[in-house]
Design a protein around this motif. Structure first.
Motif, PDB file in Angstrom:
ATOM      1  N   LEU A   1       9.499  10.877  51.081  1.00  0.00           N
ATOM      2  CA  LEU A   1       8.268  12.005  50.796  1.00  0.00           C
ATOM      3  C   LEU A   1       7.366  12.114  52.288  1.00  0.00           C
ATOM      4  CD1 LEU A   1       6.839   9.989  47.716  1.00  0.00           C
ATOM      5  CD2 LEU A   1       7.942  12.460  47.841  1.00  0.00           C
ATOM      6  N   PHE A   2       7.618  11.137  53.230  1.00  0.00           N
ATOM      7  CA  PHE A   2       7.012  11.484  54.345  1.00  0.00           C
ATOM      8  C   PHE A   2       7.778  12.505  54.956  1.00  0.00           C
ATOM      9  CE2 PHE A   2       6.041  10.831  58.995  1.00  0.00           C
ATOM     10  CZ  PHE A   2       4.874  10.335  59.010  1.00  0.00           C
ATOM     11  N   ILE A   3       9.159  12.513  55.331  1.00  0.00           N
ATOM     12  CA  ILE A   3       9.822  13.330  55.967  1.00  0.00           C
ATOM     13  C   ILE A   3       9.889  14.726  55.070  1.00  0.00           C
ATOM     14  CG2 ILE A   3      12.134  14.015  56.637  1.00  0.00           C
ATOM     15  CD1 ILE A   3      11.206  11.835  58.029  1.00  0.00           C
ATOM     16  N   PHE A   4       9.685  14.919  53.817  1.00  0.00           N
ATOM     17  CA  PHE A   4       9.951  16.060  53.209  1.00  0.00           C
ATOM     18  C   PHE A   4       8.433  16.816  53.261  1.00  0.00           C
ATOM     19  CE2 PHE A   4       9.035  18.557  49.279  1.00  0.00           C
ATOM     20  CZ  PHE A   4      10.274  19.195  49.199  1.00  0.00           C
ATOM     21  N   GLU A   5       7.549  15.913  53.545  1.00  0.00           N
ATOM     22  CA  GLU A   5       5.966  16.490  53.631  1.00  0.00           C
ATOM     23  C   GLU A   5       5.848  17.134  55.048  1.00  0.00           C
ATOM     24  OE1 GLU A   5       2.033  17.596  52.852  1.00  0.00           O
ATOM     25  OE2 GLU A   5       3.447  16.544  51.481  1.00  0.00           O
ATOM     26  N   ARG A   6       6.572  16.578  56.044  1.00  0.00           N
ATOM     27  CA  ARG A   6       6.829  17.045  57.374  1.00  0.00           C
ATOM     28  C   ARG A   6       7.267  18.415  57.474  1.00  0.00           C
ATOM     29  NH1 ARG A   6       3.944  18.110  61.716  1.00  0.00           N
ATOM     30  NH2 ARG A   6       5.258  18.078  63.621  1.00  0.00           N
ATOM     31  N   VAL A   7       8.068  18.488  56.470  1.00  0.00           N
ATOM     32  CA  VAL A   7       9.078  19.899  56.243  1.00  0.00           C
ATOM     33  C   VAL A   7       7.792  20.809  55.949  1.00  0.00           C
ATOM     34  CG1 VAL A   7      10.773  21.191  55.219  1.00  0.00           C
ATOM     35  CG2 VAL A   7      11.309  18.918  55.900  1.00  0.00           C
ATOM     36  N   ILE A   8       7.052  20.521  54.797  1.00  0.00           N
ATOM     37  CA  ILE A   8       6.205  21.451  54.406  1.00  0.00           C
ATOM     38  C   ILE A   8       5.280  21.733  55.641  1.00  0.00           C
ATOM     39  CG2 ILE A   8       4.420  21.838  52.746  1.00  0.00           C
ATOM     40  CD1 ILE A   8       5.956  19.836  50.594  1.00  0.00           C
ATOM     41  N   GLU A   9       4.702  20.824  56.217  1.00  0.00           N
ATOM     42  CA  GLU A   9       3.949  21.110  57.187  1.00  0.00           C
ATOM     43  C   GLU A   9       4.377  22.048  58.218  1.00  0.00           C
ATOM     44  OE1 GLU A   9       1.695  16.622  57.547  1.00  0.00           O
ATOM     45  OE2 GLU A   9       3.038  17.057  58.822  1.00  0.00           O
ATOM     46  N   ILE A  10       5.729  21.872  58.745  1.00  0.00           N
ATOM     47  CA  ILE A  10       6.394  22.862  59.564  1.00  0.00           C
ATOM     48  C   ILE A  10       6.645  24.405  59.020  1.00  0.00           C
ATOM     49  CG2 ILE A  10       8.388  23.409  60.560  1.00  0.00           C
ATOM     50  CD1 ILE A  10       8.810  20.503  60.843  1.00  0.00           C
ATOM     51  N   MET A  11       6.607  24.244  57.656  1.00  0.00           N
ATOM     52  CA  MET A  11       6.625  25.638  57.119  1.00  0.00           C
ATOM     53  C   MET A  11       5.391  26.117  57.223  1.00  0.00           C
ATOM     54  SD  MET A  11       9.372  24.679  54.187  1.00  0.00           S
ATOM     55  CE  MET A  11       9.413  26.558  53.324  1.00  0.00           C
ATOM     56  N   GLN A  12       4.412  25.289  56.760  1.00  0.00           N
ATOM     57  CA  GLN A  12       2.957  25.928  56.946  1.00  0.00           C
ATOM     58  C   GLN A  12       2.465  26.483  58.132  1.00  0.00           C
ATOM     59  OE1 GLN A  12       1.168  26.514  53.849  1.00  0.00           O
ATOM     60  NE2 GLN A  12      -0.201  27.536  55.226  1.00  0.00           N
ATOM     61  N   ALA A  13       2.884  25.697  59.027  1.00  0.00           N
ATOM     62  CA  ALA A  13       2.576  25.833  60.528  1.00  0.00           C
ATOM     63  C   ALA A  13       3.102  27.369  60.923  1.00  0.00           C
ATOM     64  CB  ALA A  13       3.026  24.916  61.562  1.00  0.00           C
ATOM     65  N   ILE A  14       4.542  27.523  60.506  1.00  0.00           N
ATOM     66  CA  ILE A  14       5.389  28.593  61.025  1.00  0.00           C
ATOM     67  C   ILE A  14       4.659  29.933  60.279  1.00  0.00           C
ATOM     68  CG2 ILE A  14       7.391  29.885  60.827  1.00  0.00           C
ATOM     69  CD1 ILE A  14       8.857  26.998  60.933  1.00  0.00           C
ATOM     70  N   TYR A  15       4.344  29.670  59.000  1.00  0.00           N
ATOM     71  CA  TYR A  15       3.536  30.853  58.212  1.00  0.00           C
ATOM     72  C   TYR A  15       2.342  31.279  58.874  1.00  0.00           C
ATOM     73  CZ  TYR A  15       1.474  33.273  54.485  1.00  0.00           C
ATOM     74  OH  TYR A  15       0.472  34.317  53.778  1.00  0.00           O
ATOM     75  N   ASN A  16       1.446  30.215  59.107  1.00  0.00           N
ATOM     76  CA  ASN A  16       0.186  30.509  59.914  1.00  0.00           C
ATOM     77  C   ASN A  16       0.406  31.274  61.166  1.00  0.00           C
ATOM     78  OD1 ASN A  16      -1.059  29.142  57.577  1.00  0.00           O
ATOM     79  ND2 ASN A  16      -1.355  27.241  58.527  1.00  0.00           N
ATOM     80  N   SER A  17       1.321  30.673  62.063  1.00  0.00           N
ATOM     81  CA  SER A  17       1.481  31.597  63.298  1.00  0.00           C
ATOM     82  C   SER A  17       2.006  33.033  63.030  1.00  0.00           C
ATOM     83  CB  SER A  17       2.520  30.720  63.929  1.00  0.00           C
ATOM     84  OG  SER A  17       3.773  30.733  63.380  1.00  0.00           O
ATOM     85  N   SER A  18       2.588  33.208  61.762  1.00  0.00           N
ATOM     86  CA  SER A  18       3.084  34.541  61.662  1.00  0.00           C
ATOM     87  C   SER A  18       1.996  35.307  61.266  1.00  0.00           C
ATOM     88  CB  SER A  18       4.328  34.437  60.821  1.00  0.00           C
ATOM     89  OG  SER A  18       3.635  34.305  59.513  1.00  0.00           O
ATOM     90  N   ILE A  19       0.767  35.116  60.725  1.00  0.00           N
ATOM     91  CA  ILE A  19      -0.071  35.739  60.165  1.00  0.00           C
ATOM     92  C   ILE A  19      -1.545  35.795  60.866  1.00  0.00           C
ATOM     93  CG2 ILE A  19       0.834  35.579  57.727  1.00  0.00           C
ATOM     94  CD1 ILE A  19      -1.465  33.746  57.187  1.00  0.00           C
ATOM     95  N   THR A  20      -1.536  34.736  61.898  1.00  0.00           N
ATOM     96  CA  THR A  20      -2.907  34.557  62.665  1.00  0.00           C
ATOM     97  C   THR A  20      -2.696  34.736  64.288  1.00  0.00           C
ATOM     98  OG1 THR A  20      -2.366  32.280  62.885  1.00  0.00           O
ATOM     99  CG2 THR A  20      -3.887  32.622  61.201  1.00  0.00           C
ATOM    100  N   ASP A  21      -3.739  35.154  64.796  1.00  0.00           N
ATOM    101  CA  ASP A  21      -3.646  35.368  66.317  1.00  0.00           C
ATOM    102  C   ASP A  21      -3.921  33.920  66.890  1.00  0.00           C
ATOM    103  OD1 ASP A  21      -4.405  36.796  68.753  1.00  0.00           O
ATOM    104  OD2 ASP A  21      -6.394  35.878  68.455  1.00  0.00           O
ATOM    105  N   GLY A  22      -2.922  33.753  68.061  1.00  0.00           N
ATOM    106  CA  GLY A  22      -2.910  32.415  68.693  1.00  0.00           C
ATOM    107  C   GLY A  22      -4.423  32.033  69.319  1.00  0.00           C
ATOM    108  N   LEU A  23      -4.928  33.051  69.936  1.00  0.00           N
ATOM    109  CA  LEU A  23      -6.349  32.682  70.725  1.00  0.00           C
ATOM    110  C   LEU A  23      -7.482  32.521  69.751  1.00  0.00           C
ATOM    111  CD1 LEU A  23      -7.715  32.400  73.475  1.00  0.00           C
ATOM    112  CD2 LEU A  23      -8.049  35.043  73.369  1.00  0.00           C
ATOM    113  N   THR A  24      -7.796  33.359  68.800  1.00  0.00           N
ATOM    114  CA  THR A  24      -8.930  33.508  68.124  1.00  0.00           C
ATOM    115  C   THR A  24      -8.826  32.747  66.715  1.00  0.00           C
ATOM    116  OG1 THR A  24      -8.412  35.452  67.137  1.00  0.00           O
ATOM    117  CG2 THR A  24      -9.839  35.458  69.260  1.00  0.00           C
TER     118      THR A  24
END
Length: 380
Positions: free
Chosen positions: A216-239
């Motif tokens: 579950l720890f490893i699987f949750e890490r997968v979800i965290e990475i996917m969420q981070a990738i999605y967030n970086s695709s819709i947000t501005d890195g600076l602000t």
């Protein structure tokens, strides 16, 4: 030939083989997830995790062999115990590396613990001369150094690894379960000479919880990475505001649904002069300050985006919120809390307006504010 009873299956060698086999299936599943992450992310932590899981597979393979062939020599016992210790060390190194970049000092620490493990493992074969006893006592004494060393590793994991990783709750649960399983093992071996079959069954089944939580720890890490990738695709890195594409799509969605929304368009006054006189670092700081103020003020009534350069926008979705009042609050706070001011314009949706027109009207109102004195709010 007698037919095996249920008790024979649960407490006998075939029960052990079944339990260890199921554990190997869980470990294989965890390995597959880790391998997929390694292929996608190329991070050393996943490689460490895979190596540790392979060692765990070897460990449980040895335990299956021991269950089917109870008469094993010292070398097999030593190898099984050393593999157990190495697997625990590598699992923790892998979990640490999932959340931290591996630096030179980390390699020094890993090498140090590798050396300590090697030294402790030698106590299995070379007991001090002053430790004398019967053959049975010496048999129990041999693995004691490595067994106690595992307790030390558990304590150090709580102390050193836990504060530096995410998912602390799962990690603490894993260590607690491992500690409980090791206590059961020690009690069974040193108090009951391995003959207490209920403790033996518990010793075999407790690792299920450990490996399920690890999965579950490893699987949750997968979800965290996917969420981070999605967030970086819709947000501005600076602000950290939404980027222009995401903001426009949300406006378009509201227009398609004929939702009564408003757009606030803002521009930082004299921003180019600020960059030229005080440097881009100060400009970036100001952008982050203004973005933070906008997010705080619009938190309950809409969403904010960075439209380009020093231009920031707000999509007001709360019908009870006045776009003019919200814009004025933002303008006043920027003037009071930062070294800059902002010019702002806003427009509200009317039937027949498209997303481009609604945004353009707010932009034009902002331009009017800028050309008529700056640091003000103008309605479209």
């Amino acid at each position: 030939m007698t037919t095996p009873t249920f008790s024979d299956f649960v407490f006998g060698p075939y029960g052990s083989v079944f339990i260890y086999g199921m554990l190997m299936v869980i470990i294989l599943m965890t390995s597959l997830v880790s391998f997929r992450l390694l292929m996608n992310r190329r991070k050393i932590g996943y490689l460490s995790m895979i190596v540790s899981l392979i060692i765990l597979l070897v460990q449980y393979g040895q335990l299956i062999r021991q269950a089917l062939s109870p008469s094993i020599d010292d070398t097999a016992v030593f190898t099984a115990l050393l593999v157990k210790v190495l697997a625990f060390v590598l699992v923790n190194i892998g979990l640490y590396q999932l959340y931290n970049a591996t630096r030179t000092r980390d390699f020094v620490v890993f090498a140090f613990f590798g050396g300590i493990t090697a030294l402790v493992s030698m106590t299995y074969w070379y007991a001090p001369n002053w430790l004398e006893g019967s053959e049975e006592q010496m048999r129990l004494l041999k693995p004691l150094g490595l067994e106690l060393y595992l307790f030390l590793l558990l304590f150090l994991s709580f102390l050193l690894v836990n504060p530096r990783i995410g998912q602390n709750g799962k990690y603490q649960l894993m260590l607690t379960v491992y500690f409980a399983g090791h206590i059961v093992h020690m009690a069974n071996v040193y108090l009951f000479d391995g003959k207490q079959r209920y403790l033996g069954l518990l010793e075999q089944t407790v690792p299920f919880v450990f490996h399920i939580v690890l999965f579950l720890f490893i699987f949750e890490r997968v979800i965290e990475i996917m969420q981070a990738i999605y967030n970086s695709s819709i947000t501005d890195g600076l602000t950290k505001l939404y980027n222009r594409k995401y903001f426009y799509n949300r406006v378009q969605q509201c227009i398609n649904q004929q939702t009564p929304v408003s757009i606030i368009f803002s521009d930082i006054d004299n921003f180019k002069k600020l960059n030229d006189t005080k440097g881009h670092h100060m400009g970036d700081q100001v952008l982050k300050q203004v973005a933070h103020i906008m997010k705080e003020e619009a938190e309950d009534s809409g969403l904010c985006g960075r439209y380009g350069g020093e231009e920031m926008v707000v999509l007001v979705t709360d019908p009870d919120e006045s776009a003019g009042e919200l814009a004025e609050r933002i303008r006043a706070r920027v003037q009071e809390e930062t070294i800059v001011t902002v010019s702002m314009g806003y427009s509200s949706y009317k039937k027949g307006l498209g997303a481009d027109e609604l945004i353009k009207k707010a932009d034009e109102a902002m331009y009017q504010a800028k050309t008529s004195g700056k640091n003000k709010v103008v309605a479209s």
